[in-house]
Design an enzyme around this catalytic site. Structure first.
Site, PDB file in Angstrom:
ATOM      1  N   GLU A   1       0.842  -1.208   0.000  1.00 32.49           N
ATOM      2  CA  GLU A   1       0.000   0.000   0.000  1.00 32.49           C
ATOM      3  C   GLU A   1       0.871   1.250   0.000  1.00 32.49           C
ATOM      4  O   GLU A   1       0.615   2.211   0.731  1.00 32.49           O
ATOM      5  CB  GLU A   1      -0.926  -0.005   1.226  1.00 32.49           C
ATOM      6  CG  GLU A   1      -1.800  -1.233   1.317  1.00 32.49           C
ATOM      7  CD  GLU A   1      -2.800  -1.214   2.469  1.00 32.49           C
ATOM      8  OE1 GLU A   1      -3.090  -0.134   3.014  1.00 32.49           O
ATOM      9  OE2 GLU A   1      -3.298  -2.298   2.826  1.00 32.49           O
TER      10      GLU A   1
HETATM   11  C1  GLA Z   1      -5.186   0.496   5.550  1.00 32.51           C
HETATM   12  C2  GLA Z   1      -5.988  -0.576   4.856  1.00 32.51           C
HETATM   13  C3  GLA Z   1      -6.401  -0.161   3.480  1.00 32.51           C
HETATM   14  C4  GLA Z   1      -6.855   1.273   3.424  1.00 32.51           C
HETATM   15  C5  GLA Z   1      -5.794   2.163   4.013  1.00 32.51           C
HETATM   16  C6  GLA Z   1      -6.159   3.622   3.992  1.00 32.51           C
HETATM   17  O1  GLA Z   1      -3.904   0.531   5.165  1.00 32.51           O
HETATM   18  O2  GLA Z   1      -5.335  -1.800   4.767  1.00 32.51           O
HETATM   19  O3  GLA Z   1      -7.430  -0.984   3.066  1.00 32.51           O
HETATM   20  O4  GLA Z   1      -8.063   1.412   4.111  1.00 32.51           O
HETATM   21  O5  GLA Z   1      -5.643   1.789   5.347  1.00 32.51           O
HETATM   22  O6  GLA Z   1      -7.102   3.958   3.088  1.00 32.51           O
END
Ligand code: GLA
Length: 437
Positions: A289
């Site tokens: 992410e």
């Molecule tokens: C976390 C979750 C994601 C997303 C992010 C912020 O990292 O794993 O699914 O919600 O937060 O958007």
């Protein structure tokens, strides 16, 4: 591994001097260029790892869809594969939006990460309600607590079964459990005391992985995913949990490092250590992410508009991306995928965060492409083959604490310095050209 050296077009000194007036228009390679006019990021890293993006279904079309096809070879759903989206009501599955992402990945020969089977957040309340509709966590009778635990684990199993049976052939990596570890441990093991945990202990984690193997088959790659996986004590708590799972033969293939990070935090060394620790358990790493916020946490102050963000900050961000991708390449034997939590700066959850802490006004800019889908300095540094020196990696990127840096637009001295440097650099280029003519 880094594949070769590229001769930089600008010397480091010239670049440093020019940074305050912005890189645009100075370097032929850093002229404003659209994301579709430049070389694909996924090709640059094809020998090392996949390059992914988190998307909402509307982004599969138009300019976003084109950028996805051009630069990325892996996808993940930003929201539509979370439990609240897939099974809002018990037994009623909502596949439509998730199907669109799976189909796009298939049509365009992209990998697909599934995010996420089990999580404490964005999960509907019914999961955690007993037969009478009362919150399971409020139950005090031991027998009924046991019955609730059984019911919750059945729900876990049937959710995983339904999802995996549908997407088994489309998905390459599964976030089986997201965010099982707490930031600040309220118990010795650092486990997040979510409703999952309060009702089942750590059984929900292990049973989720067992179920995922059962329904996903031997080839399904199963990940535990979390943020701040570089930071102690969270890193150690996650490590201990994962090590125990490996020792007990719980089927886990890898660790997802969310990597919602900042310009100077965490350090490259902390990230390297974390990758190496989990690889040492025989597991795969994925960056799941990635976004590099311009701010610390909380993001105060934040620039009120995108236009006010100074170019110098984009240069600092480029340096950061350079070091990160050098690290990722160094680790590529055990790192199979690097996914950004978005495509371009026009759509990022970090804007919500910047707004939340700044009276509703604030912009962040975490990615390689700007709000108009032009490439940012971060793109060029990521595509660069030049290896940062060990010293640069160790020093990391320095940002003045909490202070938005001076720029050509708010400090006339910087503007003058920049113009002087540009003239000097232009003259040098002219002389060199004349000499070689
Ligand atoms: C976390 C979750 C994601 C997303 C992010 C912020 O990292 O794993 O699914 O919600 O937060 O958007």
């Amino acid at each position: 591994m880094r594949k070769g050296l590229r001769t930089p077009l600008l010397s480091g000194l010239a670049l440093a001097l020019l940074a305050p007036v912005g890189a645009q228009g100075v370097d032929a390679q850093e002229e404003t260029k659209g994301a579709l006019e430049v070389a694909p990021m996924d090709e640059r890293y094809e020998d090392s790892f996949k390059i992914g993006a988190a998307v909402e279904p509307y982004q599969l079309e138009g300019i976003h869809g084109d950028i996805l096809k051009h630069h990325y070879n892996s996808l993940v759903a930003e929201n539509v594969m979370k439990p609240e989206a897939i099974q809002p009501v018990e037994g009623e599955f909502n596949w439509e939006e998730a199907d669109k992402i799976a189909a796009f990945a298939n049509e365009n020969d992209m990998e697909l990460r599934f995010h996420t089977l089990i999580w404490h957040s964005q999960t509907p309340a019914w999961f955690f309600e007993d037969e009478e509709g009362n919150p399971m966590v409020e139950e005090t009778d031991p027998e009924r607590q046991e019955a609730n635990k059984e019911l919750l684990l059945e729900r876990l199993d049937s959710h995983i079964k339904a999802v995996m049976e549908r997407y088994k052939d489309d998905v390459d990596a599964w976030d089986v459990v997201n965010e099982a570890i707490a930031d600040e441990a309220s118990n010795e093991e650092g486990l997040r005391e979510s409703e999952w945990y309060q009702v089942t202990g750590t059984d929900y984690i292990k049973e989720a992985f067992e179920a995922a193997r059962k329904y996903g088959g031997e080839d399904a790659k199963l990940f535990i995913n979390d943020y701040n996986t570089e930071i102690e004590p969270k890193r150690d708590h996650l490590y201990n949990l994962v090590e125990e799972m490996v020792d007990e033969g719980v089927p886990i293939d890898g660790v997802g490092h969310q990597s919602h990070i900042q310009l100077d935090w965490p350090s490259i060394e902390e990230s390297r250590e974390s990758f190496e620790m989990f690889a040492g358990l025989g597991l795969e790493n994925q960056v799941t992410e990635l976004d590099v916020s311009l701010y610390g946490y909380p993001p105060e102050p934040a620039y009120p508009t995108y236009e006010e963000i100074p170019d110098s900050l984009f240069e600092t961000q480029a340096e950061r991306y350079d070091q990160l991708f050098a690290l990722y390449e160094e680790q590529d034997a055990d790192l199979s995928s690097v996914t950004f939590w978005g495509i371009a700066d026009d759509h990022t959850w970090l804007n919500d965060r910047a707004e939340e802490f700044n009276d509703g006004i604030g912009k962040d800019a975490p990615f390689a492409f700007d709000t108009e889908y032009n490439v940012k300095p971060a793109y060029w540094s990521m595509m660069d083959d030049e290896v940062p020196t060990e010293e640069e990696m160790e020093e990391g990127v320095t940002v003045e604490g909490g202070q938005l840096p001076d720029t050509a637009t708010n400090n006339p001295l910087f503007a003058l310095m920049g113009m002087g440097a540009a003239t000097l650099f232009g003259a040098l280029l002219f002389i060199r050209k004349r000499r070689s003519a």
